[in-house]
Design a protein around this motif. Sequence first.
Motif, PDB file in Angstrom:
ATOM      1  N   ARG A   1      35.306  11.284  28.895  1.00 26.31           N
ATOM      2  CA  ARG A   1      35.272  12.090  27.082  1.00 26.31           C
ATOM      3  C   ARG A   1      36.657  12.468  27.130  1.00 26.31           C
ATOM      4  O   ARG A   1      37.512  11.647  25.601  1.00 26.31           O
ATOM      5  CB  ARG A   1      34.363  12.895  26.962  1.00 26.31           C
ATOM      6  CG  ARG A   1      32.570  12.080  26.839  1.00 26.31           C
ATOM      7  CD  ARG A   1      31.756  13.373  26.491  1.00 26.31           C
ATOM      8  NE  ARG A   1      30.549  12.497  26.281  1.00 26.31           N
ATOM      9  CZ  ARG A   1      29.715  13.254  26.118  1.00 26.31           C
ATOM     10  NH1 ARG A   1      28.890  14.401  26.847  1.00 26.31           N
ATOM     11  NH2 ARG A   1      28.130  12.351  26.090  1.00 26.31           N
TER      12      ARG A   1
ATOM     13  N   ALA B   1      37.885  16.762  18.230  1.00 24.55           N
ATOM     14  CA  ALA B   1      36.368  17.224  18.231  1.00 24.55           C
ATOM     15  C   ALA B   1      35.175  17.023  17.134  1.00 24.55           C
ATOM     16  O   ALA B   1      34.210  16.133  17.348  1.00 24.55           O
ATOM     17  CB  ALA B   1      36.482  18.285  19.558  1.00 24.55           C
ATOM     18  N   ARG B   2      35.691  17.747  15.855  1.00 24.17           N
ATOM     19  CA  ARG B   2      34.103  17.808  15.172  1.00 24.17           C
ATOM     20  C   ARG B   2      34.306  16.318  15.055  1.00 24.17           C
ATOM     21  O   ARG B   2      33.398  15.696  13.890  1.00 24.17           O
ATOM     22  CB  ARG B   2      35.082  18.550  14.260  1.00 24.17           C
ATOM     23  CG  ARG B   2      34.304  18.658  12.954  1.00 24.17           C
ATOM     24  CD  ARG B   2      35.130  19.833  11.774  1.00 24.17           C
ATOM     25  NE  ARG B   2      33.992  19.734  10.891  1.00 24.17           N
ATOM     26  CZ  ARG B   2      34.421  19.343   9.689  1.00 24.17           C
ATOM     27  NH1 ARG B   2      35.996  20.090   9.133  1.00 24.17           N
ATOM     28  NH2 ARG B   2      33.685  19.406   8.337  1.00 24.17           N
TER      29      ARG B   2
ATOM     30  N   ARG C   1      32.624  14.099  17.438  1.00 23.81           N
ATOM     31  CA  ARG C   1      30.816  14.234  16.412  1.00 23.81           C
ATOM     32  C   ARG C   1      30.208  14.740  15.623  1.00 23.81           C
ATOM     33  O   ARG C   1      29.346  13.268  15.876  1.00 23.81           O
ATOM     34  CB  ARG C   1      30.606  15.709  16.503  1.00 23.81           C
ATOM     35  CG  ARG C   1      29.260  16.044  16.100  1.00 23.81           C
ATOM     36  CD  ARG C   1      29.272  17.663  16.579  1.00 23.81           C
ATOM     37  NE  ARG C   1      29.999  18.203  15.278  1.00 23.81           N
ATOM     38  CZ  ARG C   1      29.904  18.916  14.226  1.00 23.81           C
ATOM     39  NH1 ARG C   1      28.565  17.938  13.803  1.00 23.81           N
ATOM     40  NH2 ARG C   1      30.654  19.479  13.384  1.00 23.81           N
TER      41      ARG C   1
ATOM     42  N   GLY D   1      30.181  10.168  15.646  1.00 20.71           N
ATOM     43  CA  GLY D   1      28.668  10.142  16.355  1.00 20.71           C
ATOM     44  C   GLY D   1      27.618   9.826  16.317  1.00 20.71           C
ATOM     45  O   GLY D   1      27.197   9.170  16.253  1.00 20.71           O
TER      46      GLY D   1
ATOM     47  N   ASP E   1      24.618   6.050  15.903  1.00 20.96           N
ATOM     48  CA  ASP E   1      23.507   6.892  16.400  1.00 20.96           C
ATOM     49  C   ASP E   1      22.658   5.709  16.085  1.00 20.96           C
ATOM     50  O   ASP E   1      21.743   5.370  15.910  1.00 20.96           O
ATOM     51  CB  ASP E   1      23.095   8.245  15.916  1.00 20.96           C
ATOM     52  CG  ASP E   1      23.880   9.068  17.235  1.00 20.96           C
ATOM     53  OD1 ASP E   1      23.954   8.036  18.536  1.00 20.96           O
ATOM     54  OD2 ASP E   1      24.023  10.138  18.043  1.00 20.96           O
TER      55      ASP E   1
ATOM     56  N   ALA F   1      26.476  12.854   8.006  1.00 23.84           N
ATOM     57  CA  ALA F   1      28.416  12.676   8.848  1.00 23.84           C
ATOM     58  C   ALA F   1      28.800  12.414   7.610  1.00 23.84           C
ATOM     59  O   ALA F   1      30.145  12.792   7.370  1.00 23.84           O
ATOM     60  CB  ALA F   1      28.048  12.206   9.931  1.00 23.84           C
TER      61      ALA F   1
ATOM     62  N   THR G   1      35.461   6.269  15.654  1.00 21.93           N
ATOM     63  CA  THR G   1      33.752   6.229  16.262  1.00 21.93           C
ATOM     64  C   THR G   1      34.688   4.561  17.018  1.00 21.93           C
ATOM     65  O   THR G   1      34.397   3.828  18.040  1.00 21.93           O
ATOM     66  CB  THR G   1      33.348   5.232  15.329  1.00 21.93           C
ATOM     67  OG1 THR G   1      33.234   4.283  14.443  1.00 21.93           O
ATOM     68  CG2 THR G   1      32.916   6.498  14.527  1.00 21.93           C
TER      69      THR G   1
ATOM     70  N   ASP H   1      34.328   5.678  21.154  1.00 19.96           N
ATOM     71  CA  ASP H   1      32.945   5.103  21.907  1.00 19.96           C
ATOM     72  C   ASP H   1      33.380   4.348  22.403  1.00 19.96           C
ATOM     73  O   ASP H   1      33.375   4.126  23.700  1.00 19.96           O
ATOM     74  CB  ASP H   1      31.772   5.019  20.482  1.00 19.96           C
ATOM     75  CG  ASP H   1      31.156   6.194  20.466  1.00 19.96           C
ATOM     76  OD1 ASP H   1      30.273   6.750  20.362  1.00 19.96           O
ATOM     77  OD2 ASP H   1      32.128   6.341  18.947  1.00 19.96           O
TER      78      ASP H   1
END
Length: 390
Positions: free
Chosen positions: A139, A156-157, A160, A163, A167, A185, A231, A235
């Motif tokens: 990561r 980092a935000r 998230r 992410g 999902d 998001a 992303t 990822d």
Amino acid sequence: MLDVFGDYSARDPLTALARAARSCPYQEPAENGGLYALGSEDVRRLLLSRDVWSERSTDQRLASMDEQDAARRRALKRFLAHWPVFSDAAYHDRIRRVTVRLLRGTVTPETLSACARWADRRLAGTDGEPVDWLRDVARPMALEAIVVLVGRADAARLVRLGGAVMDELATARIDMARIDRALAAVEELRAWLETARSDPPTPLTARLGALWDDPAYGPESATALLTQIVTGAYDPTTTALCVVGEHVDSDILARIPLPSVREEVLRIATPFRFASRYARRPITVGPYRLDEGERINLCLATANLDPEQFPEPLRIRDRGNASRNLSFGAGKHYCPGAPLARAVVEVLLESMRKSGVHFRVEHVEREPELPMLRYRSLTGRLVPAAWTDR
């Protein structure tokens, strides 16, 4: 038969994918619709074919949903239609050219040096203590790729938030809770870009801000491109770095040139395992006929494990430097971020070879969904090369 809806959190799906690649070239539509093509020849041909494209047809499953749920599902699909990966025709050609320009020059010596320093630090001086490879290696190194794109303050935000969108894309079923989290998001990502464009932290952010103000694109395309870039960089890179930890040992690093190891890692990883295409006209795929608008699911992961293309597909071998795997797609939808992912993976491999250690896995847990390979946990210990036979 490949269990598309199975729980793969506690079992390695590679065996099931390789078995399907060997014995099951086609699989008939499941509950999410669409024929599955699993063999490498069909997958590559259809990725390059003008008879199919990425623009999504009407989702027949919406007819069974209440109007409120269907409206939220349609809203997310409209947003995803602005992504280069889910678009086609004239818009795709224009947005892809923009994307290539945005990502040009992102593989900088500074980025690779930052990744190398992190890898060297994590691979040294552990004294046999347990190591959380996902948290402490994969990561953070993948995050460095995001830092160069959007700046350190909010990297980092944004990961998230991205992410939450991933999902939703990871599940083969319609899941309203995931859809709602993805939509929330997207609103946060849009708000971030609207603010950041006034004082952009990076050249890429500045270019996205110009796209926001361009009437030919606007806020929706700019936000979609931000989301896909974040992303798409984070990822897959995290996944590939975890595959390095899980599958690459000191013997492999000693015998096989690093570029070949890198390509094998990416082949085995195949972070996004399926690519959906829709027939532009009636076509025949093997013994099946698809009418216009019907969906076919191209399994990149089984294509990358097809023994006709990759003998002993579950082994890391020297197959030469020329990349023949489909982890980044093919044709006009080939991932423009591939050089960044390749560079970060090779940095970690070089650091492992230089330090003379590899990672001995003690516990691995993956996210359950088959469409994407993502790790929940990867822990173990670093082992010097001299200890590998003990």
